[in-house]
Design a protein around this motif. Structure first.
Motif, mmCIF file in Angstrom:
data_model
loop_
_atom_site.group_PDB
_atom_site.id
_atom_site.type_symbol
_atom_site.label_atom_id
_atom_site.label_comp_id
_atom_site.label_asym_id
_atom_site.label_seq_id
_atom_site.Cartn_x
_atom_site.Cartn_y
_atom_site.Cartn_z
ATOM 1 N N GLU A 1 -5.128 2.276 9.952
ATOM 2 C CA GLU A 1 -4.117 3.487 9.458
ATOM 3 C C GLU A 1 -2.340 2.224 9.284
ATOM 4 O O GLU A 1 -1.588 2.663 9.338
ATOM 5 N N ASP B 1 0.353 -1.809 0.076
ATOM 6 C CA ASP B 1 -0.022 0.248 0.176
ATOM 7 C C ASP B 1 0.677 1.076 0.263
ATOM 8 O O ASP B 1 0.630 2.068 0.789
ATOM 9 N N ARG C 1 -0.948 1.059 6.561
ATOM 10 C CA ARG C 1 -0.740 1.790 5.474
ATOM 11 C C ARG C 1 0.418 1.472 5.198
ATOM 12 O O ARG C 1 1.603 1.625 6.093
ATOM 13 N N GLN C 2 1.224 1.763 3.501
ATOM 14 C CA GLN C 2 2.969 2.145 3.897
ATOM 15 C C GLN C 2 3.332 0.866 4.650
ATOM 16 O O GLN C 2 4.372 1.281 5.402
ATOM 17 N N GLY D 1 -0.728 4.275 0.303
ATOM 18 C CA GLY D 1 -1.684 4.463 1.617
ATOM 19 C C GLY D 1 -3.163 4.968 1.968
ATOM 20 O O GLY D 1 -3.706 6.045 2.521
ATOM 21 N N ARG D 2 -3.367 4.288 0.921
ATOM 22 C CA ARG D 2 -5.459 3.596 1.068
ATOM 23 C C ARG D 2 -5.731 3.377 1.360
ATOM 24 O O ARG D 2 -7.321 3.209 1.761
#
Length: 93
Positions: free
Chosen positions: A40, A32, A43-44, A35-36
């Motif tokens: 949370e 990801d 993300r990344q 960061g979508r």
């Protein structure tokens, strides 16, 4: 030649189990990268492919995932929906 048989390069975006499986051990990807993810903590997310002690290669996730610290490519794509995956480092060949 299918995409899974073409060697990935740093900066490539991967989306399939076959593409992740084709990466050599010690490769690092960011799941990801944009960061979508709705979650949370997903993300990344950095992941490294390891094959310790000649085991089946697994992805080790850089978060406290309890019993899911080591996951197969299929789990990364289908169970946890971590993709797409940005290749950030490949071992020297």
């Amino acid at each position: 030649m299918s995409p899974a048989t073409v060697p990935a390069a740093v900066g490539a975006i991967l989306t399939t189990v076959e593409e992740l499986d084709a990466l050599p051990p010690h490769s690092v990807v960011i799941a990801d990268p944009e960061g979508r993810s709705a979650r949370e903590e997903d993300r990344q997310l950095a992941m490294q492919k390891r094959s310790d002690f000649d085991s089946t290669p697994y992805w080790f996730v850089a978060k406290d995932a309890g019993m899911f610290d080591a996951i197969a490519s299929e789990e990364a794509v289908y169970r946890f929906h971590y993709g797409p995956f940005l290749v950030t480092w490949l071992p020297a060949t």
